[in-house]
Motif scaffolding. Structure first.
Motif, PDB file in Angstrom:
ATOM      1  N   ALA A   4       0.838  -1.194   0.000  1.00  0.00           N
ATOM      2  CA  ALA A   4       0.000   0.000   0.000  1.00  0.00           C
ATOM      3  C   ALA A   4       0.875   1.246   0.000  1.00  0.00           C
ATOM      4  O   ALA A   4       2.058   1.192   0.274  1.00  0.00           O
ATOM      5  CB  ALA A   4      -0.885  -0.006   1.243  1.00  0.00           C
ATOM      6  N   ILE A   5       0.270   2.374  -0.282  1.00  0.00           N
ATOM      7  CA  ILE A   5       0.970   3.647  -0.255  1.00  0.00           C
ATOM      8  C   ILE A   5       1.049   4.126   1.185  1.00  0.00           C
ATOM      9  O   ILE A   5       0.064   4.071   1.922  1.00  0.00           O
ATOM     10  CB  ILE A   5       0.235   4.684  -1.115  1.00  0.00           C
ATOM     11  CG1 ILE A   5       0.234   4.235  -2.571  1.00  0.00           C
ATOM     12  CG2 ILE A   5       0.847   6.061  -0.965  1.00  0.00           C
ATOM     13  CD1 ILE A   5      -0.637   5.068  -3.464  1.00  0.00           C
ATOM     14  N   VAL A   6       2.209   4.616   1.573  1.00  0.00           N
ATOM     15  CA  VAL A   6       2.392   5.149   2.916  1.00  0.00           C
ATOM     16  C   VAL A   6       2.165   6.656   2.855  1.00  0.00           C
ATOM     17  O   VAL A   6       2.762   7.347   2.041  1.00  0.00           O
ATOM     18  CB  VAL A   6       3.818   4.854   3.440  1.00  0.00           C
ATOM     19  CG1 VAL A   6       4.035   5.502   4.786  1.00  0.00           C
ATOM     20  CG2 VAL A   6       4.048   3.357   3.513  1.00  0.00           C
ATOM     21  N   ASN A   7       1.292   7.145   3.702  1.00  0.00           N
ATOM     22  CA  ASN A   7       1.034   8.576   3.786  1.00  0.00           C
ATOM     23  C   ASN A   7       1.865   9.140   4.930  1.00  0.00           C
ATOM     24  O   ASN A   7       1.446   9.121   6.078  1.00  0.00           O
ATOM     25  CB  ASN A   7      -0.455   8.838   4.014  1.00  0.00           C
ATOM     26  CG  ASN A   7      -0.781  10.298   3.993  1.00  0.00           C
ATOM     27  OD1 ASN A   7       0.013  11.123   3.570  1.00  0.00           O
ATOM     28  ND2 ASN A   7      -1.965  10.633   4.465  1.00  0.00           N
ATOM     29  N   VAL A   8       3.056   9.615   4.607  1.00  0.00           N
ATOM     30  CA  VAL A   8       3.959  10.159   5.615  1.00  0.00           C
ATOM     31  C   VAL A   8       3.432  11.534   6.030  1.00  0.00           C
ATOM     32  O   VAL A   8       3.240  12.406   5.194  1.00  0.00           O
ATOM     33  CB  VAL A   8       5.400  10.264   5.072  1.00  0.00           C
ATOM     34  CG1 VAL A   8       6.328  10.827   6.126  1.00  0.00           C
ATOM     35  CG2 VAL A   8       5.886   8.898   4.605  1.00  0.00           C
ATOM     36  N   GLN A   9       3.194  11.702   7.316  1.00  0.00           N
ATOM     37  CA  GLN A   9       2.604  12.928   7.847  1.00  0.00           C
ATOM     38  C   GLN A   9       3.693  13.972   8.066  1.00  0.00           C
ATOM     39  O   GLN A   9       4.370  13.949   9.084  1.00  0.00           O
ATOM     40  CB  GLN A   9       1.885  12.633   9.166  1.00  0.00           C
ATOM     41  CG  GLN A   9       0.795  11.595   9.032  1.00  0.00           C
ATOM     42  CD  GLN A   9      -0.341  12.059   8.145  1.00  0.00           C
ATOM     43  OE1 GLN A   9      -0.802  13.178   8.268  1.00  0.00           O
ATOM     44  NE2 GLN A   9      -0.778  11.196   7.249  1.00  0.00           N
ATOM     45  N   ASN A  10       3.849  14.875   7.105  1.00  0.00           N
ATOM     46  CA  ASN A  10       4.873  15.908   7.208  1.00  0.00           C
ATOM     47  C   ASN A  10       4.243  17.283   7.230  1.00  0.00           C
ATOM     48  O   ASN A  10       3.108  17.464   6.806  1.00  0.00           O
ATOM     49  CB  ASN A  10       5.884  15.787   6.075  1.00  0.00           C
ATOM     50  CG  ASN A  10       5.258  16.004   4.733  1.00  0.00           C
ATOM     51  OD1 ASN A  10       4.198  15.480   4.429  1.00  0.00           O
ATOM     52  ND2 ASN A  10       5.913  16.779   3.905  1.00  0.00           N
ATOM     53  N   LYS A  11       4.996  18.254   7.715  1.00  0.00           N
ATOM     54  CA  LYS A  11       4.490  19.624   7.805  1.00  0.00           C
ATOM     55  C   LYS A  11       5.264  20.574   6.899  1.00  0.00           C
ATOM     56  O   LYS A  11       5.156  21.780   7.036  1.00  0.00           O
ATOM     57  CB  LYS A  11       4.554  20.102   9.257  1.00  0.00           C
ATOM     58  CG  LYS A  11       3.624  19.317  10.138  1.00  0.00           C
ATOM     59  CD  LYS A  11       3.585  19.830  11.527  1.00  0.00           C
ATOM     60  CE  LYS A  11       2.687  18.905  12.317  1.00  0.00           C
ATOM     61  NZ  LYS A  11       2.232  19.427  13.549  1.00  0.00           N
ATOM     62  N   ASP A  12       6.056  20.025   6.005  1.00  0.00           N
ATOM     63  CA  ASP A  12       6.782  20.850   5.049  1.00  0.00           C
ATOM     64  C   ASP A  12       6.321  20.481   3.643  1.00  0.00           C
ATOM     65  O   ASP A  12       5.342  19.775   3.487  1.00  0.00           O
ATOM     66  CB  ASP A  12       8.296  20.691   5.227  1.00  0.00           C
ATOM     67  CG  ASP A  12       8.754  19.249   5.123  1.00  0.00           C
ATOM     68  OD1 ASP A  12       7.980  18.402   4.626  1.00  0.00           O
ATOM     69  OD2 ASP A  12       9.880  18.950   5.532  1.00  0.00           O
ATOM     70  N   ASN A  13       7.008  20.925   2.636  1.00  0.00           N
ATOM     71  CA  ASN A  13       6.617  20.659   1.249  1.00  0.00           C
ATOM     72  C   ASN A  13       7.328  19.464   0.625  1.00  0.00           C
ATOM     73  O   ASN A  13       7.272  19.288  -0.576  1.00  0.00           O
ATOM     74  CB  ASN A  13       6.889  21.901   0.390  1.00  0.00           C
ATOM     75  CG  ASN A  13       5.914  23.002   0.667  1.00  0.00           C
ATOM     76  OD1 ASN A  13       4.778  22.744   1.011  1.00  0.00           O
ATOM     77  ND2 ASN A  13       6.355  24.234   0.527  1.00  0.00           N
ATOM     78  N   ARG A  14       7.996  18.660   1.412  1.00  0.00           N
ATOM     79  CA  ARG A  14       8.791  17.555   0.859  1.00  0.00           C
ATOM     80  C   ARG A  14       7.996  16.254   0.748  1.00  0.00           C
ATOM     81  O   ARG A  14       8.530  15.170   0.892  1.00  0.00           O
ATOM     82  CB  ARG A  14      10.037  17.344   1.704  1.00  0.00           C
ATOM     83  CG  ARG A  14      10.933  18.562   1.712  1.00  0.00           C
ATOM     84  CD  ARG A  14      12.263  18.342   2.354  1.00  0.00           C
ATOM     85  NE  ARG A  14      12.178  17.896   3.726  1.00  0.00           N
ATOM     86  CZ  ARG A  14      13.221  17.582   4.474  1.00  0.00           C
ATOM     87  NH1 ARG A  14      14.425  17.685   3.986  1.00  0.00           N
ATOM     88  NH2 ARG A  14      13.054  17.191   5.714  1.00  0.00           N
ATOM     89  N   CYS A  15       6.714  16.341   0.445  1.00  0.00           N
ATOM     90  CA  CYS A  15       5.859  15.154   0.322  1.00  0.00           C
ATOM     91  C   CYS A  15       6.412  14.152  -0.692  1.00  0.00           C
ATOM     92  O   CYS A  15       6.413  12.949  -0.462  1.00  0.00           O
ATOM     93  CB  CYS A  15       4.447  15.551  -0.107  1.00  0.00           C
ATOM     94  SG  CYS A  15       3.630  16.665   1.001  1.00  0.00           S
ATOM     95  N   PHE A  16       6.871  14.666  -1.819  1.00  0.00           N
ATOM     96  CA  PHE A  16       7.402  13.815  -2.878  1.00  0.00           C
ATOM     97  C   PHE A  16       8.603  13.011  -2.392  1.00  0.00           C
ATOM     98  O   PHE A  16       8.696  11.810  -2.622  1.00  0.00           O
ATOM     99  CB  PHE A  16       7.790  14.671  -4.089  1.00  0.00           C
ATOM    100  CG  PHE A  16       8.378  13.889  -5.219  1.00  0.00           C
ATOM    101  CD1 PHE A  16       7.579  13.100  -6.020  1.00  0.00           C
ATOM    102  CD2 PHE A  16       9.738  13.939  -5.477  1.00  0.00           C
ATOM    103  CE1 PHE A  16       8.127  12.369  -7.062  1.00  0.00           C
ATOM    104  CE2 PHE A  16      10.292  13.221  -6.524  1.00  0.00           C
ATOM    105  CZ  PHE A  16       9.480  12.439  -7.314  1.00  0.00           C
ATOM    106  N   ALA A  17       9.503  13.660  -1.694  1.00  0.00           N
ATOM    107  CA  ALA A  17      10.699  12.987  -1.185  1.00  0.00           C
ATOM    108  C   ALA A  17      10.320  11.907  -0.172  1.00  0.00           C
ATOM    109  O   ALA A  17      10.854  10.800  -0.208  1.00  0.00           O
ATOM    110  CB  ALA A  17      11.651  13.990  -0.556  1.00  0.00           C
TER     111      ALA A  17
END
Length: 67
Positions: A4-17
């Motif tokens: 499955a896809i992991v939805n990493v909970q971040n607060k910056d704009n580096r979602c792609f990374a």
């Protein structure tokens, strides 16, 4: 194991990374937390060179270096 896809909970704009790092380095626990992947940024300097949020025309450079 679920593939499955992991939805990493971040607060910056580096979602792609974080999406790439979560696919390349599977975390057994807390896979949605940023701290599980921050240690891998140093291994991929091309992720540090990107301008975030990532634009579509930047993907080819990342694909050639990481893929």
């Amino acid at each position: 194991m679920k593939k499955a896809i992991v939805n990493v909970q971040n607060k910056d704009n580096r979602c792609f990374a974080y999406a790439l790092l979560s696919a390349l380095h599977l975390a057994k626990l807390n896979s949605n937390r940023v701290k599980m992947y921050d240690k891998f940024f140093a291994q991929y300097p091309e992720l540090q060179e990107l301008e975030y949020p990532v634009k579509l025309d930047s993907l080819q450079a990342v694909e050639l270096k990481i893929g």
